[in-house]
Design an enzyme around this catalytic site. Structure first.
Site, PDB file in Angstrom:
ATOM      1  N   GLY A   5      10.958 -41.310 -48.757  1.00  0.00           N
ATOM      2  CA  GLY A   5      10.834 -42.576 -48.039  1.00  0.00           C
ATOM      3  C   GLY A   5      10.006 -43.553 -48.848  1.00  0.00           C
ATOM      4  N   SER A   6       9.359 -44.479 -48.148  1.00  0.00           N
ATOM      5  CA  SER A   6       8.643 -45.562 -48.836  1.00  0.00           C
ATOM      6  C   SER A   6       7.357 -45.043 -49.487  1.00  0.00           C
ATOM      7  CB  SER A   6       8.309 -46.654 -47.817  1.00  0.00           C
ATOM      8  OG  SER A   6       7.492 -46.111 -46.799  1.00  0.00           O
ATOM      9  N   GLY A  41       4.500 -42.426 -48.061  1.00  0.00           N
ATOM     10  CA  GLY A  41       4.326 -41.268 -48.945  1.00  0.00           C
ATOM     11  C   GLY A  41       2.883 -41.123 -49.407  1.00  0.00           C
ATOM     12  N   GLU A  58       9.089 -38.113 -52.684  1.00  0.00           N
ATOM     13  CA  GLU A  58      10.172 -38.827 -53.377  1.00  0.00           C
ATOM     14  C   GLU A  58      10.209 -40.230 -52.796  1.00  0.00           C
ATOM     15  OE1 GLU A  58      11.560 -37.346 -55.824  1.00  0.00           O
ATOM     16  OE2 GLU A  58      10.833 -35.330 -55.421  1.00  0.00           O
ATOM     17  N   CYS A  89      17.171 -45.759 -53.582  1.00  0.00           N
ATOM     18  CA  CYS A  89      15.876 -45.711 -54.277  1.00  0.00           C
ATOM     19  C   CYS A  89      16.076 -46.019 -55.753  1.00  0.00           C
ATOM     20  CB  CYS A  89      15.242 -44.343 -54.092  1.00  0.00           C
ATOM     21  SG  CYS A  89      16.329 -43.008 -54.564  1.00  0.00           S
TER      22      CYS A  89
END
Ligand code: NAD
Length: 528
Positions: A232-233, A237, A254, A288
C-alpha cells in the site's frame, strides 16, 4: 446481480459483534452496477480470525511441504478453470481493462505453478563442521500467523504473491484485502476453500483501513500476529514498520513509487514513445510501477514530447470491457478525489501542462476518444506536466493516477539524479541503444527493478519484486526471494562424537594443534 456476502472466515457464524456494518461495492465505470454488499469486520472479528489462524498453525506447519504444495496445485487448477470469470469480476469491481484483468489472473496461476514445485524443494543446507563427528544443517521454518494487508489495484495478483508462498511455507493467514475489491476477494477465498486448505489456515476479514486494517495491525502487540505483509502507500507502510519494529518483527513492506523512465538520444524513439505511454497511462497510472518522472535527453526532448503528445491524443479511454481502451476509470472515488486534489495543489505557476485537458472526464469536460458514458464513472484526463523542479511536491509525491512529470537532461549523471533524488526506489526504465549507458544506469539507479528498452511495469512470477527507500524496506516478493519473508532460517548442529567438543576451543587444526599456528617462513631465505 447483487450478492450479499457472509464474512468468509473459518469462524463464520459467530456473533454479530464481529461485524461493524455492511458496505456496497460499486462498479467504478458504471455507478448503477452494484456488485454486492459486504460486512465490515470489527476488531472482535479480526481477533477471532487471528485466534482461528493460531489454532490451525500447529497442524498446518507440521503438514509436509510437498502436501501443502498439492493444495496450491488444486488452487492453480481452480483459478485456471475460472480465469475468465475472475477477470470479468475484476474489471467490474475496479475498472481494470479486461485484457489486463486476464493478465492479473494469469499472474496468480503463474505464482501457484512456481510454488507447487517449491513444496518439493524448500531446501535447507548441509554444511561442513570444523570438528570431526559433527554435522551442521539449516532448515527453513514457518514464521507463524501472518496478517496480510493489500491494495486494490492488483486485487488478486498482489495478494497471491503473499498468500501462496506463505501457505506453502507452513504459515497460517488472516487476509485484509482492499476495500476496493471485497467481492473479488471473497470469490478468491471461495476457491482457496475449494482447494482443500484445512479450517483456520486461511481467514478473510473485510473492511476499510482505519477499521479492519488497523485492527489487524493491533494484533501484533496482542501477540496474535507474527508477521505483517503490507502492500500500500508509503505513509501507512511507514507506520506499520514502526509498530512491527517495536515488537521485534520485520514486516514485508511493498510501497509506493515515483518511477523514472529515461530516454537517451540514440534510443529507438518509436519504442520509447510506446513504452512511455504504457508506463504512464496503463491502468490509469494506478500501478505502483507507473511512470512518475519522464527524463528525456535535451537534444531530443522537443521532438520526443511532440510525438508522445500526438500519441496521447489518439488514446481511447473509457469502458474497461472495450478492447480498444488504453485505460478505464479510477479504481474508486477516493483515487479520483486524490488525483483532482493533486492537480489543484501540486501544480505551480512555473509548470506547463502539455496535455490539452485535465481533471475529471465528463460530458462537460470531454475526452475526444471516449468510449461509454463518462458521467457514469470515475474517469480522469491524462496529464503531462513540464517545467518541474526538484523542490516541487509534484516531483517528490506519488500521484497514483494518469499524471506525469516530464524533464530534460544533459548527461546521464543528471538523468540519474532526476531518477533517484525523490527518494523512492521501486521500478525504473531506460530506453537506449548504447550498452555502456544501459550498464551505467543499472549500476547507479537505486530502484529495486530496472527495465532496459521496456516499460516501468511488467513483473514476472519468478523475478524478485520490491523496492528501496520510500518504496519499501528491502523486502522482495516473488520467486525464491519471497521465501525469506515467510520462513526463518534455523541452524542445527549435531555432535555424535560422544564427548564435549567446544567450537573454536577444541577444534583440531591442520598439523594436529588446537589453536591457530602460522607456519614459520623467512621470506628473505626464499630469495634467489
Ligand atoms: P493504502 O495504504 O491507503 O491502503 C492499502 C491497504 O492498507 C488497504 O487494504 C487499506 O484498507 C489498508 N489500510 C489503510 N489504512 C490503514 C491503516 N491505518 N491500518 C491498516 N491498514 C490500512 O493504499 P492505497 O491508496 O489503497 O493503494 C495505493 C498505494 O499502494 C500506492 O501508493 C501504490 O503505489 C501502492 N502499491 C504498492 C505496490 C507494491 O508492490 N509496491 C503494489 C500495489 C500498490
Amino acid at each position: 446481480m447483487t450478492t450479499k456476502l457472509a464474512t468468509y472466515t473459518r469462524i463464520r457464524g459467530q456473533d454479530q459483534t464481529q461485524y461493524a456494518s455492511d458496505q456496497p461495492s460499486v462498479n467504478p465505470a458504471r455507478f448503477t452496477d452494484v456488485l454486492g454488499t459486504y460486512p465490515v469486520t470489527s476488531k472482535e472479528g479480526v481477533r477471532a480470525a487471528c485466534i482461528a489462524a493460531q489454532e490451525a498453525l500447529p497442524q498446518w506447519r507440521s503438514t509436509p511441504a510437498p502436501l501443502r504444495g498439492n493444495l496450491i496445485h488444486n488452487l492453480s487448477l481452480l483459478v485456471t478453470e475460472n480465469k475468465a470469470t475472475l477477470a470479468r469480476w475484476l474489471t467490474r469491481e475496479i475498472g481494470k481493462p479486461y485484457a489486463e484483468a486476464l493478465g492479473s489472473v494469469q499472474e496468480v496461476i503463474d505464482t501457484c505453478q512456481f510454488f507447487v514445485s517449491e513444496g518439493r524443494r524448500l531446501y535447507g543446507q548441509t554444511i561442513p563442521s570444523e570438528m570431526a563427528d559433527k554435522r551442521l544443517f539449516t532448515y527453513r521454518r514457518p514464521i507463524g500467523v501472518c496478517g496480510i494487508i493489500t491494495a486494490g489495484n492488483f486485487p488478486l495478483a498482489v495478494p497471491a504473491w503473499y498468500v501462496i508462498p506463505a501457505l506453502l511455507c507452513g504459515n497460517t493467514i488472516v487476509w485484509k484485502p482492499s476495500e476496493d475489491a471485497p467481492i473479488l476477494s471473497y470469490l478468491f477465498c471461495q476457491l482457496i476453500e475449494k482447494a482443500g486448505f484445512p479450517p483456520g489456515v486461511f481467514n478473510l476479514v473485510l473492511g476499510d483501513g482505519p477499521t479492519t486494517g488497523a485492527a489487524l495491525v493491533d494484533m501484533v502487540p496482542e501477540g496474535l500476529i507474527d508477521k505483517i505483509g503490507f502492500t500500500g502507500s508509503s505513509r501507512i507502510g511507514q507506520w506499520i514498520g514502526q509498530v512491527t519494529g517495536a515488537h521485534f518483527q520485520a514486516a514485508c513492506l511493498e510501497l509506493g513509487g515515483k518511477n523514472p523512465l529515461v530516454v537517451t538520444e540514440d534510443a529507438n524513439l518509436d519504442l520509447a514513445v510506446e513504452g512511455a505511454l504504457w508506463s504512464a497511462f496503463g491502468t490509469a497510472g494506478q500501478r505502483c510501477t507507473s511512470l512518475g518522472v519522464l527524463i528525456v535527453q535535451e537534444r531530443i526532448y522537443e521532438h520526443f514530447m511532440e510525438r508522445l503528445l500526438a500519441r496521447v491524443a489518439q488514446m481511447v479511454i473509457g469502458d474497461p470491457m472495450d478492447p480498444t481502451v488504453t485505460y478505464g476509470p479510477m479504481i474508486s472515488q477516493r483515487f479520483l478525489h486524490n488525483l483532482l486534489t493533486f492537480q489543484k495543489t501540486l501544480l505551480a505557476p512555473h509548470h506547463t501542462v502539455l496535455t490539452p485537458t485535465q481533471g475529471q472526464i465528463s460530458r462537460a469536460n470531454p475526452w475526444p476518444k471516449f468510449q461509454g458514458d463518462p458521467d457514469q464513472g470515475y474517469f480522469a484526463h491524462p496529464v503531462i506536466v513540464a517545467g518541474v523542479q526538484k523542490s516541487d511536491a509534484l516531483y517528490r509525491e506519488e500521484t497514483f493516477g494518469p499524471m506525469v512529470a516530464a524533464v530534460s537532461y544533459t548527461d546521464l549523471e543528471e538523468a540519474l539524479h532526476w531518477a533517484n533524488d525523490h527518494g523512492y526506489g521501486l521500478s525504473s526504465a531506460i530506453y537506449t541503444r548504447n550498452s555502456a549507458q544501459a550498464f551505467y544506469f543499472q549500476d547507479h539507479i537505486r530502484a529495486g527493478m530496472v527495465s532496459i528498452n521496456n516499460t516501468t511495469s511488467g513483473a514476472e512470477a519468478h523475478m524478485p519484486f520490491g523496492g528501496n527507500g520510500r518504496s519499501g524496506n528491502g523486502s522482495r516478493q516473488s520467486g525464491i526471494w519471497v521465501l525469506d519473508q515467510f520462513t526463518r532460517w534455523q541452524g542445527v548442529n549435531w555432535d555424535f562424537s560422544d564427548r564435549l567438543q567446544r567450537a573454536q576451543i577444541d577444534t583440531v587444526y591442520a598439523g594436529g594443534d588446537t589453536g591457530f599456528r602460522v607456519p614459520d617462513c623467512d621470506v628473505a631465505a626464499l630469495s634467489p
